[in-house]
Design a protein around this motif. Structure first.
Motif, PDB file in Angstrom:
ATOM      1  N   TYR A 243       0.841  -1.196   0.000  1.00  0.00           N
ATOM      2  CA  TYR A 243       0.000   0.000   0.000  1.00  0.00           C
ATOM      3  C   TYR A 243       0.880   1.251   0.000  1.00  0.00           C
ATOM      4  CZ  TYR A 243      -3.493  -3.464   1.253  1.00  0.00           C
ATOM      5  OH  TYR A 243      -4.304  -4.564   1.251  1.00  0.00           O
ATOM      6  N   PRO A 244       0.346   2.358  -0.462  1.00  0.00           N
ATOM      7  CA  PRO A 244       1.185   3.572  -0.620  1.00  0.00           C
ATOM      8  C   PRO A 244       1.653   4.184   0.694  1.00  0.00           C
ATOM      9  CG  PRO A 244      -1.120   4.052  -1.136  1.00  0.00           C
ATOM     10  CD  PRO A 244      -1.019   2.576  -0.994  1.00  0.00           C
ATOM     11  N   VAL A 245       0.925   3.950   1.789  1.00  0.00           N
ATOM     12  CA  VAL A 245       1.330   4.539   3.067  1.00  0.00           C
ATOM     13  C   VAL A 245       1.477   3.432   4.103  1.00  0.00           C
ATOM     14  CG1 VAL A 245       0.268   6.783   2.625  1.00  0.00           C
ATOM     15  CG2 VAL A 245      -1.069   4.978   3.734  1.00  0.00           C
ATOM     16  N   ARG A 246       2.304   3.716   5.100  1.00  0.00           N
ATOM     17  CA  ARG A 246       2.578   2.737   6.155  1.00  0.00           C
ATOM     18  C   ARG A 246       2.777   3.478   7.475  1.00  0.00           C
ATOM     19  NH1 ARG A 246       8.014  -0.965   6.435  1.00  0.00           N
ATOM     20  NH2 ARG A 246       7.558  -2.035   8.408  1.00  0.00           N
ATOM     21  N   ARG A 247       2.368   2.853   8.583  1.00  0.00           N
ATOM     22  CA  ARG A 247       2.419   3.520   9.878  1.00  0.00           C
ATOM     23  C   ARG A 247       3.734   3.234  10.600  1.00  0.00           C
ATOM     24  NH1 ARG A 247      -2.157   2.126  14.199  1.00  0.00           N
ATOM     25  NH2 ARG A 247      -0.714   0.400  14.635  1.00  0.00           N
ATOM     26  N   VAL A 248       4.270   4.278  11.225  1.00  0.00           N
ATOM     27  CA  VAL A 248       5.443   4.161  12.086  1.00  0.00           C
ATOM     28  C   VAL A 248       4.964   4.034  13.525  1.00  0.00           C
ATOM     29  CG1 VAL A 248       7.558   5.277  12.883  1.00  0.00           C
ATOM     30  CG2 VAL A 248       6.835   5.531  10.492  1.00  0.00           C
ATOM     31  N   ASP A 249       5.345   2.957  14.194  1.00  0.00           N
ATOM     32  CA  ASP A 249       4.954   2.704  15.587  1.00  0.00           C
ATOM     33  C   ASP A 249       6.194   2.778  16.474  1.00  0.00           C
ATOM     34  OD1 ASP A 249       2.386   2.292  14.724  1.00  0.00           O
ATOM     35  OD2 ASP A 249       2.545   0.109  14.697  1.00  0.00           O
ATOM     36  N   LEU A 250       6.173   3.723  17.424  1.00  0.00           N
ATOM     37  CA  LEU A 250       7.296   3.901  18.347  1.00  0.00           C
ATOM     38  C   LEU A 250       6.775   4.064  19.767  1.00  0.00           C
ATOM     39  CD1 LEU A 250       9.507   6.410  16.309  1.00  0.00           C
ATOM     40  CD2 LEU A 250      10.001   3.988  16.702  1.00  0.00           C
ATOM     41  N   GLU A 251       7.647   3.789  20.716  1.00  0.00           N
ATOM     42  CA  GLU A 251       7.327   3.992  22.126  1.00  0.00           C
ATOM     43  C   GLU A 251       8.483   4.734  22.799  1.00  0.00           C
ATOM     44  OE1 GLU A 251       6.532   0.199  23.826  1.00  0.00           O
ATOM     45  OE2 GLU A 251       4.484   0.079  23.039  1.00  0.00           O
ATOM     46  N   VAL A 252       8.136   5.726  23.625  1.00  0.00           N
ATOM     47  CA  VAL A 252       9.133   6.517  24.351  1.00  0.00           C
ATOM     48  C   VAL A 252       8.771   6.491  25.828  1.00  0.00           C
ATOM     49  CG1 VAL A 252      10.211   8.775  24.636  1.00  0.00           C
ATOM     50  CG2 VAL A 252       9.542   7.990  22.356  1.00  0.00           C
ATOM     51  N   GLY A 253       9.740   6.167  26.656  1.00  0.00           N
ATOM     52  CA  GLY A 253       9.509   6.158  28.100  1.00  0.00           C
ATOM     53  C   GLY A 253      10.068   7.408  28.757  1.00  0.00           C
ATOM     54  N   ILE A 328      13.168  16.824  29.882  1.00  0.00           N
ATOM     55  CA  ILE A 328      12.366  15.650  30.233  1.00  0.00           C
ATOM     56  C   ILE A 328      13.257  14.416  30.143  1.00  0.00           C
ATOM     57  CG2 ILE A 328      10.387  14.233  29.570  1.00  0.00           C
ATOM     58  CD1 ILE A 328       9.034  16.739  28.560  1.00  0.00           C
ATOM     59  N   GLU A 329      13.349  13.707  31.257  1.00  0.00           N
ATOM     60  CA  GLU A 329      14.273  12.582  31.334  1.00  0.00           C
ATOM     61  C   GLU A 329      13.671  11.329  30.694  1.00  0.00           C
ATOM     62  OE1 GLU A 329      16.440   9.771  34.752  1.00  0.00           O
ATOM     63  OE2 GLU A 329      15.112  11.428  35.324  1.00  0.00           O
ATOM     64  N   ILE A 330      14.507  10.646  29.901  1.00  0.00           N
ATOM     65  CA  ILE A 330      14.161   9.329  29.384  1.00  0.00           C
ATOM     66  C   ILE A 330      14.934   8.331  30.236  1.00  0.00           C
ATOM     67  CG2 ILE A 330      14.213   7.786  27.385  1.00  0.00           C
ATOM     68  CD1 ILE A 330      14.162  10.215  25.587  1.00  0.00           C
ATOM     69  N   PRO A 331      14.285   7.700  31.222  1.00  0.00           N
ATOM     70  CA  PRO A 331      15.015   6.915  32.217  1.00  0.00           C
ATOM     71  C   PRO A 331      15.473   5.571  31.681  1.00  0.00           C
ATOM     72  CG  PRO A 331      12.689   6.709  32.602  1.00  0.00           C
ATOM     73  CD  PRO A 331      12.826   7.668  31.444  1.00  0.00           C
ATOM     74  N   PHE A 332      16.465   5.037  32.360  1.00  0.00           N
ATOM     75  CA  PHE A 332      16.891   3.672  32.094  1.00  0.00           C
ATOM     76  C   PHE A 332      16.252   2.768  33.136  1.00  0.00           C
ATOM     77  CE2 PHE A 332      20.041   5.861  34.663  1.00  0.00           C
ATOM     78  CZ  PHE A 332      20.163   5.030  35.765  1.00  0.00           C
TER      79      PHE A 332
END
Length: 360
Positions: A243-253, A328-332
């Motif tokens: 298909y011509p378009v596709r979704r980008v799925d990401l997660e940020v903590g 904004i902290e992105i924790p480990f």
């Protein structure tokens, strides 16, 4: 009582000087005529839009037909073609071989034209259709060649033998037949095309070629992987380019102490500033869940399929940069351990002798 006798008329081969000269003139004349016709076809190919018919390849085929026709005519004149070979003659065999040769050239030219005319990125159905046409044309030409060769009476016996041989080969070549049938089914199903980025089981890459028996995929590391069509047809195929378009799925903590609503707004502004992120469907950023060490924000953004990887990398880079600038902290991952009883640590002192040696 007179005995029955059969007489055989010998083949007369005329090798007189006049006949030889006449045969040579026929070959020479057909050669000259063929060159003239070849030049005319090449000149016309520059003036017409039907280049798939009138072109240099067609001119070469016509030239060969004139030359071969002249040779056969000359041999007939000399009487050589009338020489018998079993149920047929040399002339019939020569004509049949010439017919099959030019049928092969025409079939090959038609197959190549069907593929080339579909564009640089030929569709799988066009390739399969061209190859099926080629093999069907060659098969019909083969049986016509047998008829022209004068062995039509032996054709039925040949077909019977071919049927028996086919049964034997069918048992010994089940995989080949299965791959061929799977290739035909894939032609109608059309799950992928040449140039598509796909995933087949644990194999990912770009489709390089689709053939009757197998499909070739160029993996991301540059290696070529050949997959039999039977295995491909029975596998789960993931087509990333269907298909011509596709979704980008990401997660940020982000840290629990950070402002989740502010982080979501920052991420939305980042998505709005990326040109290749589509406005419709609208990109999303929302708090998805609470993990052990972070508040997880989900990112959903649509992009053109051919630019999906570039957009994904851009989103990761820009989101990280924007959150860092906003503090904004992105924790480990971290874990706090609680002990039921008080933890006591015993420290042993070294013996006195070692202390004295150390002081010395």
């Amino acid at each position: 009582m007179a005995a029955n006798s059969t007489t055989t008329t010998p083949i007369q081969i005329d090798l007189s000087l006049l006949t030889i000269v006449e045969a040579a003139l026929i070959v020479f004349g057909m050669l000259v005529l063929g060159r003239i016709v070849r030049k005319i076809i090449i000149r016309k190919s520059k003036e017409t839009s039907l280049t798939w018919i009138i072109n240099e390849d067609t001119a070469d085929i016509v030239f060969r037909m004139f030359v071969l026709g002249g040779i056969i005519w000359a041999l007939y004149l000399l009487g050589i073609m009338s020489y018998g070979l079993g149920p047929t003659t040399v002339g019939n065999i020569a004509f049949a071989m010439g017919f099959f040769y030019f049928s092969y050239l025409i079939a090959k030219k038609s197959r190549d034209y069907m593929i080339i005319s579909s564009g640089k990125k030929a569709k799988p159905e066009v390739i399969v259709k061209a190859k099926i046409f080629y093999y069907v044309f060659i098969t019909i030409a083969f049986f016509m060649t047998l008829s022209f060769a004068g062995v039509s009476t032996e054709l039925s016996a040949l077909l019977a033998a071919a049927g028996i041989t086919g049964i034997v080969l069918g048992f010994s070549a089940q995989t080949v037949v299965s791959n061929f049938i799977s290739g035909v089914f894939m032609y109608f199903d059309k799950p992928l095309q040449i140039g598509d980025a796909v995933k087949v089981e644990d194999i990912t890459g770009v489709v390089e070629d689709i053939r009757i028996l197998s499909t070739r995929i160029r993996a991301w590391d540059g290696t070529l992987i050949r997959i039999p069509n039977e295995r491909l047809f029975n596998s789960n195929i993931v087509n990333f380019m269907r298909y011509p378009v596709r979704r980008v799925d990401l997660e940020v903590g982000i840290a629990y102490a950070a402002d989740a609503e502010r982080a979501v707004e920052i991420i939305k502004r980042v998505l709005d500033d990326i040109p290749l992120v589509l406005v419709e469907p609208e990109p999303l950023a929302y708090v998805d869940r609470l993990d052990d060490s972070a508040v997880v924000i989900a990112i959903r953004a649509w992009a053109p399929s051919e630019k999906w990887f570039d957009v994904r990398i851009r989103i990761i880079h820009d989101v990280k940069k924007a959150l860092d600038e906003a503090g904004i902290e992105i924790p480990f991952p971290q874990r706090v351990n609680w002990f039921a009883n008080e933890l006591r640590v015993k420290i042993e002192e070294p013996p006195e002798e070692e202390n004295e040696k150390g002081q010395a």
